[in-house]
Write an enzyme that holds these catalytic residues in place. Structure first.
Site, PDB file in Angstrom:
ATOM      1  N   SER A   1       0.875  -1.182   0.000  1.00  0.00           N
ATOM      2  CA  SER A   1       0.000   0.000   0.000  1.00  0.00           C
ATOM      3  C   SER A   1       0.905   1.223   0.000  1.00  0.00           C
ATOM      4  O   SER A   1       2.076   1.134   0.409  1.00  0.00           O
ATOM      5  CB  SER A   1      -0.853  -0.003   1.274  1.00  0.00           C
ATOM      6  OG  SER A   1      -1.508   1.245   1.443  1.00  0.00           O
TER       7      SER A   1
ATOM      8  N   TYR B   1      -2.692  -1.262  10.344  1.00  0.00           N
ATOM      9  CA  TYR B   1      -2.563  -1.412   8.888  1.00  0.00           C
ATOM     10  C   TYR B   1      -1.224  -0.846   8.407  1.00  0.00           C
ATOM     11  O   TYR B   1      -0.506  -1.489   7.638  1.00  0.00           O
ATOM     12  CB  TYR B   1      -3.739  -0.683   8.228  1.00  0.00           C
ATOM     13  CG  TYR B   1      -3.846  -0.845   6.729  1.00  0.00           C
ATOM     14  CD1 TYR B   1      -4.514  -1.941   6.178  1.00  0.00           C
ATOM     15  CD2 TYR B   1      -3.301   0.096   5.864  1.00  0.00           C
ATOM     16  CE1 TYR B   1      -4.636  -2.075   4.802  1.00  0.00           C
ATOM     17  CE2 TYR B   1      -3.416  -0.040   4.487  1.00  0.00           C
ATOM     18  CZ  TYR B   1      -4.091  -1.119   3.959  1.00  0.00           C
ATOM     19  OH  TYR B   1      -4.208  -1.265   2.587  1.00  0.00           O
TER      20      TYR B   1
END
Ligand code: NAD
Length: 260
Positions: A142, A155
């Site tokens: 990401s 995350y």
């Protein structure tokens, strides 16, 4: 391009993973799908991929938060296809909360799926790749592997972790014809993004429309969401022989977000 090769894509019943699995099937690879979903829908997807592209497509519903289940899935794939030539670690979840309110169970779940599951698939796929002298491992990280956003402690930690795992294993297997890279997508319109909108807007005290325009799209100078097809095209390129010298990299596809 990938005739005779097998690609296992985790979390491929939806979003980015499904687009990547479809692109590999289109390019001739046998595919192992994984992820959750309505059994009838999943079977429809599996059968259509196989029929459209003349390849073998298996579905494995393993819950990758559990180390044993990851091991069992890899065993089934290796027994069915001999090797997993292309491994894409894509399955992931999100949860957002300020760190002092972040439920420890959510932290554990995100680390288990977004980081530890990839350690297990990689360690179990590498011996077969080494034996063949060819392999491709692609981790869907990401932009949050490179930069942070508030309320996403687990995350962001997991995605930074996957960046470190990518670089480390790339060094270990570099002489064996195996490459390992991470793709770092920016905001991509999928169920994962859509689901976080109400809570994220609430935490920031703004409307959902403001979240989309002033947070998500503001982060990306293109002012556009990344498309799953663009990510799939990059995953195909990274698995091709033309990308044999690309390894140990974290490649952003984020509309310019991390250039800021
Ligand atoms: P998605 O929610 O559409 O898909 C997630 C997939 O993971 C689904 O197939 C789901 O069934 C599967 N999954 C969930 N829990 C699982 C479990 N315990 N075991 C096995 N499979 C499980 O999400 P997406 O947006 O396509 O995300 C895919 C990856 O891309 C994730 O790693 C995510 O972090 C990353 N990513 C997404 C975005 C974005 O904006 N959508 C941006 C950057 C990175």
């Amino acid at each position: 391009m990938f005739k005779g090769k097998t690609a296992l894509v985790t979390g491929s019943t939806s979003g980015i993973g499904l687009a990547i699995a479809t692109a590999y099937a289109r390019n001739g690879a046998h595919v192992v799908l994984n992820g959750f979903g309505d059994p009838a829908e999943v079977e429809k997807t599996r059968a259509k991929l196989a029929a459209d592209h003349g390849v073998t497509v298996h579905y494995d519903g393993a819950d990758l938060m559990k180390a044993d289940a990851v091991g069992a899935m890899m065993k089934r794939a290796l027994e069915a296809f001999g090797t997993v030539d292309i491994l894409v670690n894509n399955a992931g979840i999100q949860f957002i909360a300020p760190v002092e309110e972040f439920p420890p169970a959510k932290w554990d779940a995100i680390i288990a799926l977004n980081l530890t599951a990839s350690f297990h698939t990689i360690r179990l796929a590498v011996p077969g790749m080494k034996a063949k002298g060819w392999g491709r491992i692609i981790n869907i990280a990401s932009a949050h592997a490179l930069v942070a956003s508030p309320f996403k402690s687990a995350y962001v930690a997991a995605k930074h972790g996957i960046a470190g795992l990518t670089k480390t294993v790339a060094l270990e297997v570099a002489e064996q014809g195996i490459t390992m890279n991470a793709i770092a997508p920016g905001y991509t319109w999928t169920p994962l993004l859509e689901k976080q909108i109400p809570e994220n807007a609430k935490l920031r005290g703004i409307s959902e429309e403001q979240l989309i325009n002033d947070v998500f799209l503001h982060a990306q100078p293109t002012r556009k969401f990344v498309q799953v097809g663009e990510l799939a095209a990059l995953a195909v390129f990274l698995a091709s022989d033309a990308a044999a010298s690309i390894t140990g990299t974290i490649i952003p596809m984020d509309g310019g977000w991390t250039a800021h």
